[in-house]
Design a protein around this motif. Structure first.
Motif, PDB file in Angstrom:
ATOM      1  N   LEU A   1     128.605 -21.839 -24.291  1.00 14.80           N
ATOM      2  CA  LEU A   1     128.139 -23.085 -23.680  1.00 14.80           C
ATOM      3  C   LEU A   1     129.236 -23.735 -22.837  1.00 14.80           C
ATOM      4  CD1 LEU A   1     126.026 -24.646 -26.560  1.00 14.80           C
ATOM      5  CD2 LEU A   1     125.192 -23.604 -24.442  1.00 14.80           C
ATOM      6  N   GLU A   2     130.458 -23.716 -23.338  1.00 13.89           N
ATOM      7  CA  GLU A   2     131.573 -24.265 -22.559  1.00 13.89           C
ATOM      8  C   GLU A   2     131.752 -23.484 -21.266  1.00 13.89           C
ATOM      9  OE1 GLU A   2     135.228 -24.869 -24.722  1.00 13.89           O
ATOM     10  OE2 GLU A   2     134.119 -25.553 -26.475  1.00 13.89           O
ATOM     11  N   GLN A   3     131.684 -22.167 -21.357  1.00 11.13           N
ATOM     12  CA  GLN A   3     131.835 -21.319 -20.179  1.00 11.13           C
ATOM     13  C   GLN A   3     130.720 -21.593 -19.172  1.00 11.13           C
ATOM     14  OE1 GLN A   3     134.328 -19.235 -19.371  1.00 11.13           O
ATOM     15  NE2 GLN A   3     133.305 -18.797 -17.440  1.00 11.13           N
ATOM     16  N   LEU A   4     129.490 -21.672 -19.657  1.00  8.50           N
ATOM     17  CA  LEU A   4     128.367 -21.915 -18.755  1.00  8.50           C
ATOM     18  C   LEU A   4     128.388 -23.331 -18.191  1.00  8.50           C
ATOM     19  CD1 LEU A   4     125.497 -20.034 -20.631  1.00  8.50           C
ATOM     20  CD2 LEU A   4     126.846 -19.259 -18.649  1.00  8.50           C
ATOM     21  N   GLY A   5     129.067 -24.238 -18.859  1.00  7.56           N
ATOM     22  CA  GLY A   5     129.250 -25.585 -18.319  1.00  7.56           C
ATOM     23  C   GLY A   5     130.130 -25.570 -17.075  1.00  7.56           C
ATOM     24  N   ARG A   6     130.974 -24.547 -16.965  1.00  2.38           N
ATOM     25  CA  ARG A   6     131.842 -24.410 -15.798  1.00  2.38           C
ATOM     26  C   ARG A   6     131.144 -23.638 -14.681  1.00  2.38           C
ATOM     27  NH1 ARG A   6     135.548 -24.231 -20.054  1.00  2.38           N
ATOM     28  NH2 ARG A   6     135.588 -21.976 -20.320  1.00  2.38           N
ATOM     29  N   THR A   7     130.453 -22.554 -15.052  1.00  3.48           N
ATOM     30  CA  THR A   7     129.790 -21.724 -14.046  1.00  3.48           C
ATOM     31  C   THR A   7     128.777 -20.804 -14.716  1.00  3.48           C
ATOM     32  OG1 THR A   7     130.129 -20.176 -12.217  1.00  3.48           O
ATOM     33  CG2 THR A   7     131.554 -19.901 -14.122  1.00  3.48           C
TER      34      THR A   7
ATOM     35  N   VAL B   1     120.249 -22.655 -23.286  1.00  2.55           N
ATOM     36  CA  VAL B   1     120.585 -21.715 -22.219  1.00  2.55           C
ATOM     37  C   VAL B   1     119.276 -21.164 -21.647  1.00  2.55           C
ATOM     38  CG1 VAL B   1     121.552 -19.405 -21.785  1.00  2.55           C
ATOM     39  CG2 VAL B   1     122.851 -21.064 -23.113  1.00  2.55           C
ATOM     40  N   THR B   2     119.277 -20.905 -20.356  1.00  2.00           N
ATOM     41  CA  THR B   2     118.178 -20.180 -19.734  1.00  2.00           C
ATOM     42  C   THR B   2     118.751 -18.936 -19.065  1.00  2.00           C
ATOM     43  OG1 THR B   2     118.345 -21.390 -17.647  1.00  2.00           O
ATOM     44  CG2 THR B   2     116.810 -22.262 -19.286  1.00  2.00           C
ATOM     45  N   THR B   3     117.920 -17.907 -18.957  1.00  2.00           N
ATOM     46  CA  THR B   3     118.365 -16.696 -18.278  1.00  2.00           C
ATOM     47  C   THR B   3     117.357 -16.334 -17.203  1.00  2.00           C
ATOM     48  OG1 THR B   3     117.251 -15.206 -19.824  1.00  2.00           O
ATOM     49  CG2 THR B   3     119.533 -15.796 -20.328  1.00  2.00           C
ATOM     50  N   GLU B   4     117.871 -15.653 -16.201  1.00  2.82           N
ATOM     51  CA  GLU B   4     117.023 -15.189 -15.113  1.00  2.82           C
ATOM     52  C   GLU B   4     117.478 -13.787 -14.744  1.00  2.82           C
ATOM     53  OE1 GLU B   4     115.694 -16.557 -10.623  1.00  2.82           O
ATOM     54  OE2 GLU B   4     117.503 -17.410 -11.516  1.00  2.82           O
ATOM     55  N   LYS B   5     116.510 -12.879 -14.679  1.00  2.00           N
ATOM     56  CA  LYS B   5     116.854 -11.503 -14.344  1.00  2.00           C
ATOM     57  C   LYS B   5     116.584 -11.274 -12.860  1.00  2.00           C
ATOM     58  CE  LYS B   5     116.413  -6.786 -15.919  1.00  2.00           C
ATOM     59  NZ  LYS B   5     115.868  -5.889 -16.915  1.00  2.00           N
ATOM     60  N   ILE B   6     117.634 -10.881 -12.170  1.00  2.00           N
ATOM     61  CA  ILE B   6     117.531 -10.537 -10.759  1.00  2.00           C
ATOM     62  C   ILE B   6     118.035  -9.107 -10.635  1.00  2.00           C
ATOM     63  CG2 ILE B   6     118.247 -11.087  -8.408  1.00  2.00           C
ATOM     64  CD1 ILE B   6     118.703 -13.980  -9.403  1.00  2.00           C
ATOM     65  N   GLY B   7     117.121  -8.198 -10.357  1.00  2.00           N
ATOM     66  CA  GLY B   7     117.489  -6.784 -10.332  1.00  2.00           C
ATOM     67  C   GLY B   7     117.850  -6.323 -11.729  1.00  2.00           C
ATOM     68  N   ARG B   8     119.044  -5.799 -11.874  1.00  2.00           N
ATOM     69  CA  ARG B   8     119.494  -5.325 -13.177  1.00  2.00           C
ATOM     70  C   ARG B   8     120.390  -6.321 -13.890  1.00  2.00           C
ATOM     71  NH1 ARG B   8     122.044   0.320 -12.642  1.00  2.00           N
ATOM     72  NH2 ARG B   8     121.701   0.283 -14.882  1.00  2.00           N
ATOM     73  N   VAL B   9     120.621  -7.465 -13.257  1.00  2.00           N
ATOM     74  CA  VAL B   9     121.563  -8.448 -13.810  1.00  2.00           C
ATOM     75  C   VAL B   9     120.801  -9.635 -14.385  1.00  2.00           C
ATOM     76  CG1 VAL B   9     123.476  -9.994 -13.267  1.00  2.00           C
ATOM     77  CG2 VAL B   9     123.337  -7.754 -12.159  1.00  2.00           C
ATOM     78  N   ARG B  10     121.107  -9.973 -15.643  1.00  2.00           N
ATOM     79  CA  ARG B  10     120.537 -11.164 -16.274  1.00  2.00           C
ATOM     80  C   ARG B  10     121.602 -12.254 -16.258  1.00  2.00           C
ATOM     81  NH1 ARG B  10     116.143 -12.615 -18.663  1.00  2.00           N
ATOM     82  NH2 ARG B  10     115.290 -10.524 -18.776  1.00  2.00           N
ATOM     83  N   THR B  11     121.318 -13.306 -15.477  1.00  2.00           N
ATOM     84  CA  THR B  11     122.256 -14.415 -15.322  1.00  2.00           C
ATOM     85  C   THR B  11     121.896 -15.551 -16.269  1.00  2.00           C
ATOM     86  OG1 THR B  11     122.612 -13.826 -13.014  1.00  2.00           O
ATOM     87  CG2 THR B  11     123.243 -16.051 -13.662  1.00  2.00           C
ATOM     88  N   CYS B  12     122.910 -16.120 -16.902  1.00  2.00           N
ATOM     89  CA  CYS B  12     122.740 -17.215 -17.852  1.00  2.00           C
ATOM     90  C   CYS B  12     123.238 -18.508 -17.232  1.00  2.00           C
ATOM     91  CB  CYS B  12     123.548 -16.951 -19.119  1.00  2.00           C
ATOM     92  SG  CYS B  12     123.206 -15.372 -19.878  1.00  2.00           S
ATOM     93  N   LYS B  13     122.545 -19.594 -17.554  1.00  2.00           N
ATOM     94  CA  LYS B  13     123.015 -20.920 -17.166  1.00  2.00           C
ATOM     95  C   LYS B  13     122.595 -21.906 -18.238  1.00  2.00           C
ATOM     96  CE  LYS B  13     119.173 -21.375 -13.945  1.00  2.00           C
ATOM     97  NZ  LYS B  13     118.813 -21.597 -12.561  1.00  2.00           N
ATOM     98  N   LEU B  14     123.195 -23.069 -18.194  1.00  2.00           N
ATOM     99  CA  LEU B  14     122.847 -24.081 -19.185  1.00  2.00           C
ATOM    100  C   LEU B  14     121.373 -24.438 -19.067  1.00  2.00           C
ATOM    101  CD1 LEU B  14     125.846 -26.579 -19.138  1.00  2.00           C
ATOM    102  CD2 LEU B  14     125.338 -24.816 -20.827  1.00  2.00           C
ATOM    103  N   GLY B  15     120.744 -24.680 -20.201  1.00  2.00           N
ATOM    104  CA  GLY B  15     119.339 -25.068 -20.214  1.00  2.00           C
ATOM    105  C   GLY B  15     119.176 -26.492 -19.712  1.00  2.00           C
TER     106      GLY B  15
END
Length: 120
Positions: free
Chosen positions: A25-31, A62-76
């Motif tokens: 969560l701290e990491q995703l708070g940055r980027t 947290v929410t995730t989004e899959k674009i191609g083969r990469v699942r990106t995470c970001k804060l919910g």
């Protein structure tokens, strides 16, 4: 409504109880970051990080989004207001109890001091 809030609190506190998930969560708070990047950063297997992300997702943190083969995470989108309010209510309760305990201790100290003078 109360049961729903209780369930959310349970999920949030369960998610926050793990140091790795708090770090995520701290990491995703940055980027935003991919699960692969997070797994590398926390020296974990991809499977292990997916499980942590799943717990954070279930809690709405947290929410995730899959674009191609990469699942990106970001804060919910959900903030921790209910959790903060719960903590604040309990902090106030404990503050009040400790204040009362301080009064008892001070009264005992005062009596001890007076009793010590009377014996001399």
């Amino acid at each position: 409504m109360v049961q729903y809030i209780q369930t959310r609190l349970d999920a949030s506190f369960a998610a926050l109880s793990d140091a790795t998930r708090r770090g995520v969560l701290e990491q995703l708070g940055r980027t935003d970051a991919s699960i692969t990047d997070l797994a590398e950063k926390f020296h974990m297997t991809l499977t292990g990080m997916k499980k942590h992300i799943g717990v954070l997702e279930q809690a709405g943190l947290v929410t995730t989004e899959k674009i191609g083969r990469v699942r990106t995470c970001k804060l919910g989108l959900r903030a921790l207001e209910e959790e903060a309010a719960w903590i604040e209510r309990h902090r106030q309760l404990w503050d009040a109890r400790f204040n009362e305990l301080d009064k008892v201790v001070e009264e005992l100290k005062r009596k001890e001091k007076v009793d010590g003078r009377n014996k001399s």
